[in-house]
Design an enzyme around this catalytic site. Sequence first.
Site, mmCIF file in Angstrom:
data_model
loop_
_atom_site.group_PDB
_atom_site.id
_atom_site.type_symbol
_atom_site.label_atom_id
_atom_site.label_comp_id
_atom_site.label_asym_id
_atom_site.label_seq_id
_atom_site.Cartn_x
_atom_site.Cartn_y
_atom_site.Cartn_z
ATOM 1 N N ASP A 144 -19.631 -9.849 21.146
ATOM 2 C CA ASP A 144 -19.676 -8.493 20.556
ATOM 3 C C ASP A 144 -18.273 -7.963 20.228
ATOM 4 O OD1 ASP A 144 -18.620 -8.017 23.026
ATOM 5 O OD2 ASP A 144 -20.072 -6.500 23.619
ATOM 6 N N GLU A 188 -15.735 -7.636 22.423
ATOM 7 C CA GLU A 188 -14.991 -7.148 23.598
ATOM 8 C C GLU A 188 -13.990 -8.191 24.073
ATOM 9 O OE1 GLU A 188 -17.121 -6.036 27.160
ATOM 10 O OE2 GLU A 188 -18.053 -4.384 26.058
ATOM 11 N N LYS A 231 11.613 13.854 -0.307
ATOM 12 C CA LYS A 231 10.305 13.243 -0.588
ATOM 13 C C LYS A 231 9.226 14.263 -0.267
ATOM 14 C CE LYS A 231 8.429 10.121 2.399
ATOM 15 N NZ LYS A 231 8.411 8.858 3.139
ATOM 16 N N ARG A 254 5.234 14.732 0.688
ATOM 17 C CA ARG A 254 4.008 14.037 1.091
ATOM 18 C C ARG A 254 2.841 14.953 0.802
ATOM 19 N NH1 ARG A 254 3.414 9.107 2.505
ATOM 20 N NH2 ARG A 254 5.036 8.033 3.678
HETATM 21 C C1 R5P Z 1 7.989 8.088 6.690
HETATM 22 O O1 R5P Z 1 8.451 9.142 7.099
HETATM 23 C C2 R5P Z 1 8.572 6.763 7.009
HETATM 24 O O2 R5P Z 1 9.887 6.854 7.440
HETATM 25 C C3 R5P Z 1 8.468 5.825 5.818
HETATM 26 O O3 R5P Z 1 9.211 6.364 4.746
HETATM 27 C C4 R5P Z 1 7.039 5.673 5.388
HETATM 28 O O4 R5P Z 1 6.231 5.421 6.491
HETATM 29 C C5 R5P Z 1 6.873 4.567 4.392
HETATM 30 O O5 R5P Z 1 5.532 4.505 4.021
HETATM 31 P P1 R5P Z 1 5.119 4.001 2.594
HETATM 32 O O6 R5P Z 1 5.721 2.640 2.428
HETATM 33 O O7 R5P Z 1 3.617 3.969 2.643
HETATM 34 O O8 R5P Z 1 5.620 4.991 1.608
#
Ligand code: R5P
Length: 304
Positions: A37, A39, A192, A194
Amino acid sequence: MKDFILYSGSSNLPLAHEVAKLMNITLGKVDLERFADGELRPWIQDDLRDKTVIVLESFSYPMDEHIMEMVLMGDAIRRCAPKRVIGVIPYLGYARQDKLHRAGEPISARVIAKFLEVSEFHEIIGVDLHNDAIVGFFEIPFTHVSALETLANQVKKRDISNGVVIAPDVGGVKRARNLAFLLDLPMVVMEKRRFLDKHDTSEAYQIIGDVRDKTAIIIDDIISTGGTIVQAAASLREAGATGVIALATHGVFAGEAVEKLTHAPIEEVICTNSIHLNGDKKFASLKVVSIAPLLADAISTLVR
Ligand code: R5P
């Protein structure tokens, strides 16, 4: 007869063998059999009484399985009356969930720390954590090893006299500053964005500094989907950088990362073997450097 013994989970056996070779030992015997299963039932097959026991496991994909391997091995080991147990975690999955990004989410990195403590690990060795503050989630001693110098030594083999070190986001400024110091180069920061409603999605926003006619050396802790690095590389080229090299300790290479990185305007991607890369995760511009000497040194310091 050494009074310590090194075990490996299934995540990164080549690295564990390399570390064992450097330390002039062979790996301990553990059966990591699973029931039908799914485990897991680890079975330790050595006498561990009064020994220091070390377990190496990367929390890489499939991370939940590797974490269970580590904590169940920890429990099996503690029942064998060892002197102490040290966990070596070359890549700490869940490290990016180190704060409450929005209400209703867990602080997963802290939960992982608690798992390890409950399984009675006495000390942990980790490599280039996403955020230094994660060490504070652990009540037990944590040796935080950095692969920055190993990565820097690779870059030094090239002509980087016109180089500039790039932090691809504000969270990576300290890491980039340290690399810039090691390479004796200036540093530039990128912003950057997000998107919380879209997993694994980000956007390079602006470059704070001058990259025109320079070789941009991007440093990040993790390359996961490759989105951060690839977008940063494209923006840097647009801003006049003549070349791009990307460095990261942990090559996760999730989803379409290999495809994206293969076609990105990046001459070389250098990462470490903190995560074992199967053939389909390799690509022409990728160079993998070993952190086995770093780990062997860190372990030796704790067991001497
Ligand atoms: C985020 O704060 C990390 O330092 C990396 O920039 C991030 O995890 C990179 O992820 P990805 O390659 O998906 O953009």
